[in-house]
Enzyme design. Structure first.
Site, short mmCIF file in Angstrom:
data_model
loop_
_atom_site.label_atom_id
_atom_site.label_comp_id
_atom_site.label_asym_id
_atom_site.label_seq_id
_atom_site.Cartn_x
_atom_site.Cartn_y
_atom_site.Cartn_z
N HIS A 47 0.84 -1.24 -0.01
CA HIS A 47 0.11 -0.02 -0.11
C HIS A 47 0.81 1.26 0.08
O HIS A 47 0.44 2.38 0.26
CB HIS A 47 -0.76 -0.07 1.19
CG HIS A 47 -0.13 0.22 2.64
ND1 HIS A 47 0.32 1.27 2.93
CD2 HIS A 47 -0.30 -0.82 3.46
CE1 HIS A 47 1.17 0.93 4.16
NE2 HIS A 47 0.55 -0.30 4.43
N LEU A 51 6.37 7.57 -2.48
CA LEU A 51 7.33 8.99 -2.57
C LEU A 51 8.58 8.73 -2.04
O LEU A 51 8.79 8.17 -1.00
CB LEU A 51 6.48 10.19 -1.61
CG LEU A 51 5.34 10.77 -2.19
CD1 LEU A 51 3.91 9.87 -2.20
CD2 LEU A 51 5.08 12.08 -1.55
N HIS A 220 -0.59 5.03 9.78
CA HIS A 220 -0.36 6.18 9.22
C HIS A 220 -1.37 6.60 8.21
O HIS A 220 -1.67 5.82 7.32
CB HIS A 220 1.20 6.51 8.52
CG HIS A 220 1.30 7.37 7.45
ND1 HIS A 220 1.30 8.64 7.63
CD2 HIS A 220 1.52 7.18 6.29
CE1 HIS A 220 1.55 9.35 6.52
NE2 HIS A 220 1.72 8.51 5.67
N TYR A 253 1.74 15.41 2.95
CA TYR A 253 2.56 15.12 1.51
C TYR A 253 1.33 14.83 0.53
O TYR A 253 0.34 14.28 0.74
CB TYR A 253 3.54 13.98 1.60
CG TYR A 253 3.06 12.63 2.10
CD1 TYR A 253 2.62 11.82 0.99
CD2 TYR A 253 3.56 11.99 3.26
CE1 TYR A 253 2.20 10.60 1.29
CE2 TYR A 253 3.00 10.97 3.43
CZ TYR A 253 2.48 9.98 2.79
OH TYR A 253 2.11 8.71 2.88
N VAL A 352 10.34 2.26 1.47
CA VAL A 352 10.59 2.02 0.15
C VAL A 352 11.64 2.97 -0.61
O VAL A 352 12.55 2.49 -1.28
CB VAL A 352 9.15 2.16 -0.78
CG1 VAL A 352 9.59 2.08 -2.18
CG2 VAL A 352 8.04 1.28 -0.30
N TYR A 530 46.38 4.74 22.15
CA TYR A 530 45.26 5.05 21.25
C TYR A 530 45.40 4.29 19.82
O TYR A 530 46.46 4.02 19.23
CB TYR A 530 45.42 6.72 20.73
CG TYR A 530 44.31 6.94 19.87
CD1 TYR A 530 42.95 7.31 20.24
CD2 TYR A 530 44.54 7.26 18.37
CE1 TYR A 530 42.26 7.59 19.49
CE2 TYR A 530 43.65 7.52 17.53
CZ TYR A 530 42.46 7.89 17.84
OH TYR A 530 41.21 8.30 16.99
N ASP A 543 37.39 4.04 17.15
CA ASP A 543 38.56 4.24 17.78
C ASP A 543 38.72 4.16 19.43
O ASP A 543 37.50 4.17 20.08
CB ASP A 543 39.05 5.68 17.52
CG ASP A 543 38.47 6.89 18.33
OD1 ASP A 543 37.15 6.41 18.59
OD2 ASP A 543 38.86 8.15 18.26
N THR A 545 40.91 3.82 23.49
CA THR A 545 41.88 3.92 24.22
C THR A 545 42.12 2.84 24.94
O THR A 545 41.42 2.47 25.79
CB THR A 545 41.66 5.12 25.03
OG1 THR A 545 41.59 6.26 24.32
CG2 THR A 545 42.94 5.38 25.94
#
Length: 812
Positions: A47, A51, A220, A253, A352, A530, A543, A545
């Protein structure tokens, strides 16, 4: 060698796209199952209004959408009528400038239009209401079911099969690995890989294999009018000639359906779906994903629509439904492999718009070992444990629905749930007037109102604090500038508790970390290193430590749950290594500034001099009676330490330091000051400045790679990698008042050449500093322009670090 057997559950647009992408990569033993009929299966795809607006605040989601447009166009399943977003308020008009900047940053063609130009593209608009618009000519309408059929045909031609009427009852597994699926009818399909692409049924299917898939099915509203004067039907009765239209000021919309107009609405109340009763609730509907239309909820949408499009005054809503699709707590899709059930993958909460792009990344991940697009925003394991409760997922997913078309500030944090994770210093911080940001469910101080007098004092001493525009002044205080300056001149406390910490232990810990990280961590006890986690493509996935606290014990400072997921998947089978998240049971305060040693040394029995306690070393000692681990590292580029203790000792540690800091004018400082100081020092933030999309050389952190080390993940890819074409650079703005927030386009001579990642105002040089991805040949001294909303600022590429390039302040 036998080909892996793949079963994809769900024959909607995601499942069909994935079958196409996987078979294209040579895995052709693929079976796609769906409970419904092929290919209008009854899920969201069936359905979807289709857009496709490509431009998104996320570079990743924009790339997914762009690939979807490209692929669907090649399949004859896309109508590039263009997209038009109109502004009816000054706030939206300004925000469309921001969106136009995103489009330029991510390589999407777009143009801002005045009112007349908007009317030229969409004559049905009310001229008096439209202030302007943003037009993207390559956007348009995806014909979802046609795209499914076309991709299924291609996959079938390569050997895949699609079977409808096959409801999966069980995912079969053995010894922690999938072996197949069993249907309600009792049929068994063997599999080495099972992918859940079932859309809003995803949480249920995940739960059946012990996996939390944090999504909420939501209804919706979508309506179709009767015949609209001036629109002409085509042969199919469902064509479109006008651009797809957004009226985000009213959460709306629009698209054409021949001589009618379809209207989608996000302004109604959130409507979460009760999945246990869904099938009986929709027994009389066209499909399980369509609930009855609720007219009262749509009434505001119709009023706003007839105001924007006066021609609708002569029409009416003739049909509508409340269509179901998935929402997540942060609005992103969910992708990845179940950690406890090898071979079980999910690709859920995918619109979509992004379907083919998500499928391509999933296929690369499954077949090749790593996706070609950075997907950390969509990773299944990106959520903290505190964010996975049903109550949290429900509340935040509802908020994500409400905010679909809202103008959301990049520093805007959720209002609730709050105070889920607080450090032991929290009450002290509240007493100092902390304004808290919410970061990964943690309450983290952004600035302290107690420091307001410092701002006045520093202004009297000549500190220039420029005014900000209304947008950049949100979630901000100039007090943060005073906090940063005070850190450079005196000493400040920073709550580092929210930074993720792991304990990696066992006789195999050294070899484990050596194999997974890029730098050499096999150093003496007390060393701090590091280093980087790389993926198979040589991209920076994190990254770290790493502090060696004992021969077989390391404390690892990481970036979040994705690192724990990665470590957990790589553990040796012999039990020689354990990984434990110790963040919640510990806390940390950073004490930094030129007076840091004067403050801390009297409290500590060990020698904290530069000669005895060198930079990038760790020490287990005491502060007063509190047992602590001190690490001489500094993300702000000043003398000092990260001081760790257990959570129950946290308040005592803070009080000891606070009392000792009074003679030294110590303050508590917040996250905004922290960010500006790290920008001055050229320190990168993973997730914003660099991701798996970037190699260490491109990101400017190849000093954390030891190619002479024995094999480590990503080493071969780095050996074969060509020189980077883009580099992460520091830029310094010319005007003291210039402020950017991130993701703005960077241009040279009017041509967009890159984009900003993060920025902060430097109280040291009196200018804003930003990181930007730029062409590799654009070195220090090059002049650039940065478009921020409706303003263009000039800046220059600067050598790094901008402040204290000799590193003398941090090593004194």
């Amino acid at each position: 060698m036998r080909q892996p057997k793949v079963v994809i559950i769900g024959a909607g647009v995601v499942g069909a796209s994935l079958a196409d992408e996987i078979t294209e990569r040579g895995w052709t033993d693929v079976t796609v199952l769906d409970r419904g009929p092929l290919f209008s299966t009854g899920g969201s795809t069936s359905h979807a209004p289709g857009l496709v607006f490509q431009t998104n605040a996320s570079k990743t989601m924009t790339e997914f959408a762009a690939y979807t447009v490209e692929k669907f166009s090649s399949l004859g399943a896309f109508n590039a009528v263009g997209g038009l977003e109109v502004a009816t308020t000054p706030e939206r008009w300004t925000d469309l400038h921001r969106k136009s900047g995103w489009a330029r940053s991510w390589g999407i063609e777009g143009r801002l239009l005045d009112t007349d130009e908007c009317l030229g593209l969409y004559p049905l608009l009310d001229r008096d209401r439209v202030l302007g618009g943003f037009h993207t000519p390559a956007d348009g309408l995806a014909m979802a079911v046609r795209a499914v059929e076309a991709q299924a045909a291609r996959a079938t031609a390569r050997g895949a099969r699609f079977l409808g009427g096959q409801e999966v009852a069980e995912v079969i597994n053995q010894n922690g690995r999938v072996t197949g699926v069993r249907t309600v009818a009792g049929d068994v399909f063997d599999a080495d890989v099972v992918v859940s692409a079932v859309g809003f049924w995803g949480a249920q299917l995940g739960a059946s294999v012990g996996l939390t898939v944090p999504l909420v099915p939501m209804a919706h509203q979508y309506a179709k009018t009767g015949q609209v004067p001036g629109l002409v039907p085509d042969d199919t009765g469902d064509g479109a000639r006008l651009p797809i239209l957004r009226h985000q000021d009213e959460d709306l919309y629009y698209r054409e359906h021949g001589d009618r107009i379809g209207i989608g609405y996000y302004g109604h109340r959130p409507m979460p779906i009760e999945m246990d009763t869904l099938l009986q609730d929709t027994a009389d509907e066209a499909m399980p994903s369509m609930l009855p239309f609720t007219d009262d909820d749509f009434a505001p949408a119709w009023a706003a629509s007839t105001a924007l499009l006066p021609v609708l005054g002569d029409a009416k809503v003739e049909e509508g439904f409340n269509g179901i699709f998935s929402f997540t707590p942060d609005g992103f899709s969910i992708m990845g492999e179940h950690r406890e059930l090898s071979g079980f993958w999910v690709a859920e909460a995918v619109w979509v718009t992004h379907s083919a792009g998500v499928a391509k990344a999933m296929a690369e991940w499954i077949v090749d070992g790593a996706p070609g697009t950075d997907v950390h925003e969509c990773d299944l394991y990106r959520f903290e444990k505190a964010a996975l409760s049903p109550a949290f997922v429900s509340r935040t997913s509802a908020q994500a629905f409400v905010e679909v078309y809202d103008i959301v500030h990049p520093h805007q944090y959720r209002d609730e749930p709050r105070n889920l994770r607080v450090s032991p210093f929290n009450q002290r911080e509240r007493d100092l007037g902390a304004f808290f940001f919410e970061v990964r469910c943690w309450e983290r101080p952004a600035w302290y109102e107690a420091n307001a007098p410092l701002l006045a004092t520093l202004r009297e001493q000549g500190l220039d604090v420029p005014d900000r525009d209304d947008w950049s002044a949100r979630f901000y205080s100039p007090i943060s500038i005073a906090e940063a300056r005070w850190t450079r001149e005196h000493v400040a406390f920073y709550d580092m508790t929210p930074l993720t910490r792991y304990e990696v232990a066992g006789p195999g810990a050294v070899d484990f970390l050596q194999r997974l990280t890029s730098n050499n961590v096999a150093k003496s006890v007390g060393s701090v290193t590091y280093t980087l986690l790389l993926d198979e493509n040589g991209g920076v996935r994190s990254d770290l430590t790493v502090a060696r606290l004992a021969p077989d014990l390391f404390q690892v400072g990481a970036n979040g749950p994705l690192d724990f997921d990665w470590f957990s998947r790589q553990l040796p089978d012999d039990g020689s290594v354990s990984v434990r998240d110790v963040t919640g049971g510990t806390c940390c305060v950073g004490v930094w500034g030129p007076k840091a040693r004067d403050l801390v040394q009297p409290l500590c029995p060990d020698d904290l001099s530069n000669e005895s306690f060198k930079y990038f070393r760790a020490l287990q000692t005491q502060i007063g009676s509190v047992p602590v681990t001190m690490m001489r590292v500094s993300y702000v580029g000043e003398l000092g330490w990260e001081i760790y203790t257990t959570a129950e000792c946290g308040a005592a540690l803070w009080d000891l330091l606070w009392e000792a800091g009074r003679p030294h004018q110590a303050i508590a400082a917040g996250q905004i000051a922290f960010n500006s100081l790290r920008m001055e020092k050229g320190y990168r933030a993973w997730g914003s400045d660099m991701t798996a999309e970037h190699t260490p050389t491109a990101a400017g952190i190849d000093f954390a790679v030891r190619m002479a080390k024995e094999d480590f993940v990503g080493k071969r890819a780095l050996e074969e990698a060509p020189p980077p074409t883009t580099m992460l650079r520091s830029i310094v703005f010319d005007a003291p008042e210039a402020v950017v927030l991130g993701k703005e386009p960077v241009s040279v001579g009017g041509t967009t050449v890159g984009y900003v990642t993060s920025a902060g105002y430097s109280a040291t040089i009196g200018r804003s500093i930003a990181y930007a991805w730029l062409p590799a040949d654009l070195g220090p001294g090059a002049e650039v322009e940065v478009d921020y909303m409706t303003t263009t600022f000039t800046a220059k590429v600067h050598a790094e670090p901008v402040v204290d390039p000799e590193m003398s302040r941090i090593r004194r």
